[in-house]
Design an enzyme around this catalytic site. Structure first.
Site, PDB file in Angstrom:
ATOM      1  N   LYS A  16      27.981  36.769  31.376  1.00 59.29           N
ATOM      2  CA  LYS A  16      27.335  35.599  30.777  1.00 59.29           C
ATOM      3  C   LYS A  16      28.360  34.630  30.164  1.00 59.29           C
ATOM      4  CE  LYS A  16      22.902  37.905  29.820  1.00 59.29           C
ATOM      5  NZ  LYS A  16      21.863  38.166  28.787  1.00 59.29           N
ATOM      6  N   TYR A  75      14.950  33.472  35.157  1.00 59.95           N
ATOM      7  CA  TYR A  75      14.323  34.098  33.988  1.00 59.95           C
ATOM      8  C   TYR A  75      12.824  33.793  33.901  1.00 59.95           C
ATOM      9  CZ  TYR A  75      18.703  35.798  31.936  1.00 59.95           C
ATOM     10  OH  TYR A  75      19.860  36.490  31.682  1.00 59.95           O
ATOM     11  N   ASN A 134      24.895  38.191  24.779  1.00 55.70           N
ATOM     12  CA  ASN A 134      25.187  39.623  24.875  1.00 55.70           C
ATOM     13  C   ASN A 134      25.976  39.999  26.134  1.00 55.70           C
ATOM     14  OD1 ASN A 134      23.126  39.335  26.672  1.00 55.70           O
ATOM     15  ND2 ASN A 134      21.731  40.784  25.694  1.00 55.70           N
ATOM     16  N   HIS A 171      24.185  40.618  32.009  1.00 56.95           N
ATOM     17  CA  HIS A 171      22.828  40.905  32.488  1.00 56.95           C
ATOM     18  C   HIS A 171      22.930  42.001  33.526  1.00 56.95           C
ATOM     19  CE1 HIS A 171      18.939  40.423  34.513  1.00 56.95           C
ATOM     20  NE2 HIS A 171      19.639  40.544  35.625  1.00 56.95           N
ATOM     21  N   GLU A 206      16.895  39.748  42.671  1.00 57.67           N
ATOM     22  CA  GLU A 206      17.950  39.009  41.968  1.00 57.67           C
ATOM     23  C   GLU A 206      19.178  38.807  42.862  1.00 57.67           C
ATOM     24  OE1 GLU A 206      16.526  40.464  37.523  1.00 57.67           O
ATOM     25  OE2 GLU A 206      18.477  41.122  38.256  1.00 57.67           O
TER      26      GLU A 206
HETATM   27  P1  RTP Z   1      19.182  41.378  30.707  1.00 53.00           P
HETATM   28  O1  RTP Z   1      17.851  41.095  31.353  1.00 53.00           O
HETATM   29  O2  RTP Z   1      19.963  40.128  30.372  1.00 53.00           O
HETATM   30  O3  RTP Z   1      20.002  42.369  31.435  1.00 53.00           O
HETATM   31  O4  RTP Z   1      18.951  42.038  29.283  1.00 53.00           O
HETATM   32  P2  RTP Z   1      17.825  43.005  28.812  1.00 53.00           P
HETATM   33  O5  RTP Z   1      17.013  43.498  29.955  1.00 53.00           O
HETATM   34  O6  RTP Z   1      18.517  43.983  27.932  1.00 53.00           O
HETATM   35  O7  RTP Z   1      16.949  42.023  27.924  1.00 53.00           O
HETATM   36  P3  RTP Z   1      15.596  41.242  28.262  1.00 53.00           P
HETATM   37  O8  RTP Z   1      14.541  41.726  27.348  1.00 53.00           O
HETATM   38  O9  RTP Z   1      15.338  41.246  29.732  1.00 53.00           O
HETATM   39  O10 RTP Z   1      15.984  39.775  27.808  1.00 53.00           O
HETATM   40  C1  RTP Z   1      16.754  38.938  28.644  1.00 53.00           C
HETATM   41  C2  RTP Z   1      17.824  38.264  27.830  1.00 53.00           C
HETATM   42  O11 RTP Z   1      17.213  37.376  26.895  1.00 53.00           O
HETATM   43  C3  RTP Z   1      17.991  37.309  25.725  1.00 53.00           C
HETATM   44  N1  RTP Z   1      17.166  37.693  24.586  1.00 53.00           N
HETATM   45  N2  RTP Z   1      17.129  37.007  23.474  1.00 53.00           N
HETATM   46  N3  RTP Z   1      16.519  36.072  20.878  1.00 53.00           N
HETATM   47  C4  RTP Z   1      15.945  37.189  21.313  1.00 53.00           C
HETATM   48  O12 RTP Z   1      15.165  37.831  20.648  1.00 53.00           O
HETATM   49  C5  RTP Z   1      16.270  37.642  22.661  1.00 53.00           C
HETATM   50  N4  RTP Z   1      15.773  38.716  23.259  1.00 53.00           N
HETATM   51  C6  RTP Z   1      16.346  38.742  24.482  1.00 53.00           C
HETATM   52  C7  RTP Z   1      19.178  38.235  25.894  1.00 53.00           C
HETATM   53  O13 RTP Z   1      20.276  37.473  26.390  1.00 53.00           O
HETATM   54  C8  RTP Z   1      18.671  39.199  26.948  1.00 53.00           C
HETATM   55  O14 RTP Z   1      19.743  39.796  27.617  1.00 53.00           O
HETATM   56 MG    MG Z   2      16.065  42.225  31.428  1.00 51.85          MG
END
Ligand code: RTP
Ligand code: MG
Length: 140
Positions: free
Chosen positions: A11, A51, A114, A117, A128
């Site tokens: 990222k 997204y 973070n 992804h 994807e």
């Molecule tokens: P990713 O999809 O990026 O691999 O991460 P993940 O599954 O761990 O997280 P996900 O719930 O799918 O959320 C996608 C991305 O959105 C951002 N995020 N921001 N501000 C917030 O509360 C929040 N929650 C999620 C993060 O960049 C997350 O990786």
């Molecule tokens: Mg995710």
């Protein structure tokens, strides 16, 4: 365990800090092989499309702004049980909750910035990968 593929993004917070190599090394050390890779500047339309599952979430707008705030490196990773292997080395979404030795614990700045992804299922990995790569760009 079968060799499978997953999709990864390094990222903008990580590319900005020149961590492309460091993050990739952690992926490789975890048993994943980079079989496709390109550095791109995502358009707003691409980020919104990628997204789309998070469209209704309160953080959607900020997430899209963040993902287009600088270059990203999109990668296809191959390895045994690649989706889980990648999720394990990434660590929890919020770096405060991530285990020691994970990419997010080591490098992430915040729950949003973070660093990486990773696809959350083999089905989503296929979708994807197809979103960013043609099959002839992937060399296993
Ligand atoms: P990713 O999809 O990026 O691999 O991460 P993940 O599954 O761990 O997280 P996900 O719930 O799918 O959320 C996608 C991305 O959105 C951002 N995020 N921001 N501000 C917030 O509360 C929040 N929650 C999620 C993060 O960049 C997350 O990786
Ligand atoms: Mg995710």
């Amino acid at each position: 365990m079968a060799v499978t593929r997953t999709f990864s993004i390094i990222k903008p917070d990580a590319t900005r800090r020149n961590l492309t190599g460091a993050v990739t090394k952690m992926l490789e050390d975890a048993g994943l092989r980079v079989v496709a890779s390109k550095r791109i500047q995502m358009t707003r339309e691409q980020a919104e499309g990628f997204y789309a599952v998070h469209k209704e979430r309160p953080f959607f707008g900020e997430l899209v702004d963040f993902m287009i705030s600088g270059p990203v490196v999109v990668q296809v990773l191959e390895g045994e049980d690649a989706v889980k292997r990648n999720r394990d080395v990434m660590g929890a979404t919020n770096p405060a909750d991530a285990d020691e030795g994970t990419i997010r614990k080591t490098y992430a700045e915040s729950i949003e910035a973070n660093s990486v992804h990773g696809s959350d299922s083999e089905e989503n990995a296929k979708i994807e990968i197809d979103f960013f790569f043609n099959e002839d760009e992937i060399v296993g």
